[in-house]
Design a protein around this motif. Sequence first.
Motif, PDB file in Angstrom:
ATOM      1  N   ARG A   1       0.832  -1.211   0.000  1.00  0.00           N
ATOM      2  CA  ARG A   1       0.000   0.000   0.000  1.00  0.00           C
ATOM      3  C   ARG A   1       0.864   1.257   0.000  1.00  0.00           C
ATOM      4  O   ARG A   1       0.546   2.239  -0.688  1.00  0.00           O
ATOM      5  N   ASP A   2       1.950   1.242   0.787  1.00  0.00           N
ATOM      6  CA  ASP A   2       2.846   2.404   0.790  1.00  0.00           C
ATOM      7  C   ASP A   2       3.490   2.613  -0.575  1.00  0.00           C
ATOM      8  O   ASP A   2       3.636   3.751  -1.038  1.00  0.00           O
ATOM      9  N   LEU A   3       3.880   1.518  -1.221  1.00  0.00           N
ATOM     10  CA  LEU A   3       4.481   1.634  -2.547  1.00  0.00           C
ATOM     11  C   LEU A   3       3.467   2.132  -3.573  1.00  0.00           C
ATOM     12  O   LEU A   3       3.796   2.955  -4.443  1.00  0.00           O
ATOM     13  N   ALA A   4       2.236   1.652  -3.497  1.00  0.00           N
ATOM     14  CA  ALA A   4       1.198   2.084  -4.436  1.00  0.00           C
ATOM     15  C   ALA A   4       0.904   3.569  -4.281  1.00  0.00           C
ATOM     16  O   ALA A   4       0.661   4.283  -5.268  1.00  0.00           O
ATOM     17  N   LYS A   5       0.951   4.051  -3.040  1.00  0.00           N
ATOM     18  CA  LYS A   5       0.721   5.474  -2.804  1.00  0.00           C
ATOM     19  C   LYS A   5       1.895   6.316  -3.297  1.00  0.00           C
ATOM     20  O   LYS A   5       1.713   7.421  -3.827  1.00  0.00           O
ATOM     21  N   ALA A   6       3.120   5.780  -3.146  1.00  0.00           N
ATOM     22  CA  ALA A   6       4.312   6.553  -3.509  1.00  0.00           C
ATOM     23  C   ALA A   6       4.504   6.647  -5.016  1.00  0.00           C
ATOM     24  O   ALA A   6       4.924   7.694  -5.527  1.00  0.00           O
ATOM     25  N   ILE A   7       4.221   5.570  -5.728  1.00  0.00           N
ATOM     26  CA  ILE A   7       4.493   5.587  -7.175  1.00  0.00           C
ATOM     27  C   ILE A   7       3.223   5.459  -8.009  1.00  0.00           C
ATOM     28  O   ILE A   7       3.297   5.265  -9.221  1.00  0.00           O
ATOM     29  N   ASN A   8       2.054   5.572  -7.346  1.00  0.00           N
ATOM     30  CA  ASN A   8       0.778   5.787  -8.034  1.00  0.00           C
ATOM     31  C   ASN A   8       0.437   4.671  -9.024  1.00  0.00           C
ATOM     32  O   ASN A   8       0.476   4.858 -10.242  1.00  0.00           O
ATOM     33  N   PHE A   9       0.100   3.509  -8.486  1.00  0.00           N
ATOM     34  CA  PHE A   9      -0.390   2.437  -9.347  1.00  0.00           C
ATOM     35  C   PHE A   9      -1.597   1.760  -8.709  1.00  0.00           C
ATOM     36  O   PHE A   9      -1.789   1.813  -7.490  1.00  0.00           O
ATOM     37  N   ARG A  10      -2.408   1.161  -9.538  1.00  0.00           N
ATOM     38  CA  ARG A  10      -3.527   0.342  -9.093  1.00  0.00           C
ATOM     39  C   ARG A  10      -3.135  -1.134  -9.177  1.00  0.00           C
ATOM     40  O   ARG A  10      -2.056  -1.468  -9.694  1.00  0.00           O
ATOM     41  N   VAL A  11      -3.989  -2.002  -8.676  1.00  0.00           N
ATOM     42  CA  VAL A  11      -3.632  -3.417  -8.597  1.00  0.00           C
ATOM     43  C   VAL A  11      -4.717  -4.281  -9.225  1.00  0.00           C
ATOM     44  O   VAL A  11      -5.901  -3.925  -9.233  1.00  0.00           O
ATOM     45  N   LYS A  12      -4.279  -5.404  -9.745  1.00  0.00           N
ATOM     46  CA  LYS A  12      -5.151  -6.513 -10.141  1.00  0.00           C
ATOM     47  C   LYS A  12      -4.505  -7.773  -9.587  1.00  0.00           C
ATOM     48  O   LYS A  12      -3.471  -8.229 -10.085  1.00  0.00           O
ATOM     49  N   PHE A  13      -5.111  -8.298  -8.539  1.00  0.00           N
ATOM     50  CA  PHE A  13      -4.505  -9.422  -7.828  1.00  0.00           C
ATOM     51  C   PHE A  13      -4.904 -10.757  -8.450  1.00  0.00           C
ATOM     52  O   PHE A  13      -6.004 -10.918  -8.998  1.00  0.00           O
ATOM     53  N   SER A  14      -3.996 -11.696  -8.328  1.00  0.00           N
ATOM     54  CA  SER A  14      -4.303 -13.114  -8.544  1.00  0.00           C
ATOM     55  C   SER A  14      -3.711 -13.856  -7.363  1.00  0.00           C
ATOM     56  O   SER A  14      -2.594 -13.554  -6.923  1.00  0.00           O
ATOM     57  N   ILE A  15      -4.464 -14.802  -6.824  1.00  0.00           N
ATOM     58  CA  ILE A  15      -4.052 -15.533  -5.621  1.00  0.00           C
ATOM     59  C   ILE A  15      -3.553 -16.903  -6.030  1.00  0.00           C
ATOM     60  O   ILE A  15      -4.278 -17.683  -6.659  1.00  0.00           O
ATOM     61  N   SER A  16      -2.312 -17.204  -5.670  1.00  0.00           N
ATOM     62  CA  SER A  16      -1.749 -18.512  -5.995  1.00  0.00           C
ATOM     63  C   SER A  16      -2.329 -19.572  -5.065  1.00  0.00           C
ATOM     64  O   SER A  16      -2.388 -19.381  -3.850  1.00  0.00           O
ATOM     65  N   LYS A  17      -2.762 -20.687  -5.648  1.00  0.00           N
ATOM     66  CA  LYS A  17      -3.310 -21.788  -4.859  1.00  0.00           C
ATOM     67  C   LYS A  17      -2.265 -22.831  -4.497  1.00  0.00           C
ATOM     68  O   LYS A  17      -2.566 -23.757  -3.752  1.00  0.00           O
ATOM     69  N   GLU A  18      -1.071 -22.718  -5.036  1.00  0.00           N
ATOM     70  CA  GLU A  18      -0.002 -23.648  -4.708  1.00  0.00           C
ATOM     71  C   GLU A  18       1.252 -22.876  -4.353  1.00  0.00           C
ATOM     72  O   GLU A  18       1.398 -21.694  -4.675  1.00  0.00           O
ATOM     73  N   ARG A  19       2.141 -23.558  -3.692  1.00  0.00           N
ATOM     74  CA  ARG A  19       3.370 -22.924  -3.226  1.00  0.00           C
ATOM     75  C   ARG A  19       4.272 -22.593  -4.418  1.00  0.00           C
ATOM     76  O   ARG A  19       4.463 -23.408  -5.311  1.00  0.00           O
ATOM     77  N   GLY A  20       4.812 -21.382  -4.419  1.00  0.00           N
ATOM     78  CA  GLY A  20       5.677 -20.967  -5.501  1.00  0.00           C
ATOM     79  C   GLY A  20       7.062 -21.563  -5.396  1.00  0.00           C
ATOM     80  O   GLY A  20       7.754 -21.387  -4.395  1.00  0.00           O
ATOM     81  N   VAL A  21       7.482 -22.277  -6.421  1.00  0.00           N
ATOM     82  CA  VAL A  21       8.808 -22.876  -6.473  1.00  0.00           C
ATOM     83  C   VAL A  21       9.439 -22.502  -7.813  1.00  0.00           C
ATOM     84  O   VAL A  21       8.819 -22.658  -8.866  1.00  0.00           O
ATOM     85  N   ILE A  22      10.664 -21.998  -7.775  1.00  0.00           N
ATOM     86  CA  ILE A  22      11.365 -21.631  -9.001  1.00  0.00           C
ATOM     87  C   ILE A  22      11.967 -22.883  -9.624  1.00  0.00           C
ATOM     88  O   ILE A  22      12.672 -23.644  -8.953  1.00  0.00           O
ATOM     89  N   GLY A  23      11.695 -23.094 -10.889  1.00  0.00           N
ATOM     90  CA  GLY A  23      12.243 -24.240 -11.604  1.00  0.00           C
ATOM     91  C   GLY A  23      12.977 -23.787 -12.853  1.00  0.00           C
ATOM     92  O   GLY A  23      12.753 -22.690 -13.370  1.00  0.00           O
TER      93      GLY A  23
END
Length: 483
Positions: free
Chosen positions: A115-137
């Motif tokens: 929220r602080d970053l969005a206020k500082a650099i003025n952007f809106r959000v579109k969220f997506s919620i991950s249903k599984e654990r993020g693993v880099i492959g």
Amino acid sequence: MRAIFNECLRFNVDNVVVMLELDKMKFGFYTYQVFAEVYCHQDENIQIVHFNTFFNGSLEHDRLFSRHLHDFHGCPLLICLELGYPLLGFHGNLSDPQDLQNIHLVAGIEGDLLRDLAKAINFRVKFSISKERGVIGEKNYSTGCFAELAAGKADLAIGCLSSTDGLRHVFSYSLSYYQSLYVFIVRSGLHFGPIKQLAQAFCANVWQAIGACCIIGMIFIRFITSCTSSAVCEKLVGQRKHSDSTNLIVVMMGNPIKILPRRNCARLLLRSWLLATLVLRNAYQAKLFDSLRISKRIPIPRTISGLEAQNYILVTDKYVEFYPSNMTRIISNITQRYRMVQQSERERFITTSMLDTLAWHNRQNWKTSCLTYIEEPIYNVQISMYFKKHSILRSIFDYRIKQLSWGGITSYIGEKHVKKQFQVMNANSQHRPVISSNMLRGLYMLYAMLMAIACTQFALELLARRSSSVKRTMNWIHYVGRK
């Protein structure tokens, strides 16, 4: 020119200047913007900006490059969230598109930071919620939010993501804005009451050996007195009327025998038993006083090697290199893992998590939680947000995160959500300086039990004078020989 800038955008190069001759001895300097009031990156459009002119040997403005990106002009960013308290939570409906565009519904340390970053650099959000654990492959084998980054479905990923991951080079990541120790979570020492504290002086195998000796001795005496002649009985165990098997227990409790056997063999057996019980009582007394000085919780290991030595079973979401695989069970849900460790009164279970996650859990369950951590840490977790490889967003986010860190904002947010006093709960000190009356409740209870047994036996003796069946039972217990 638009084709040149589109190619630069494809390679994530934002600081690009194209010089074009406008007239004789007059040149224009052009760059592009992907975030503007009209054009946004999600629309796959760019805005070409004429920001400077060279004419008559001088520049119109005293700069060769345009200003770096510092304002998103209210454009939306596709953000993938990996939820995990206390770092990141979401209080809205995961299936409601309106809630997924409301930045005020995110909570936790990273939620406040976002929220602080969005206020500082003025952007809106579109969220997506991950249903599984993020693993880099490697290549295209990432999961969770990292898979969305790789597929171009998200501009950045946030939520419990560590910049110390071994394959972090696959993506770009921001400066670290939070850190926490990664530790073993274990149930604090199991509580044991006064009677169990008395039994704690000897381990189970010792008590089993003592009980076996008493039972074998009682069976041996009763067999000799019942199946042999008076001469043989007196030679082996003493006089028939005074060779009651309960004398074994009487001697072990420290009480004297009024009539001693007259034969050497019986005296030798009695002397051996007296010596064994003397050593046993002294050893028990010494270990009892030592156990009374320990708090009413069985101590837990303090090191990782101690966990392995005591055969603790690790429940985690994947096999790890710092604990044996044959002592590991795979369970993906961290709430279920915490519950298993909390309820592990018979089986010894442990799990792993960040220390701040444990503090948050204990704070939410401060009346019931018995979870604590092993003092030897596994490693230090550095929390960052991830971008696509060489993303043009990284520099502006790093600059703002650095400003928030210098201003103490990130530290304040961390202290706001994580209360350090909840890291260890229900864990008393391992040693007490003096023996208190409260520690001796077991002795008082044992004394009360013995007095109750004595009173019951006295009442049975009185009742035996009026009831023949009770008298026969008492004679059998004391074994009054036949005339």
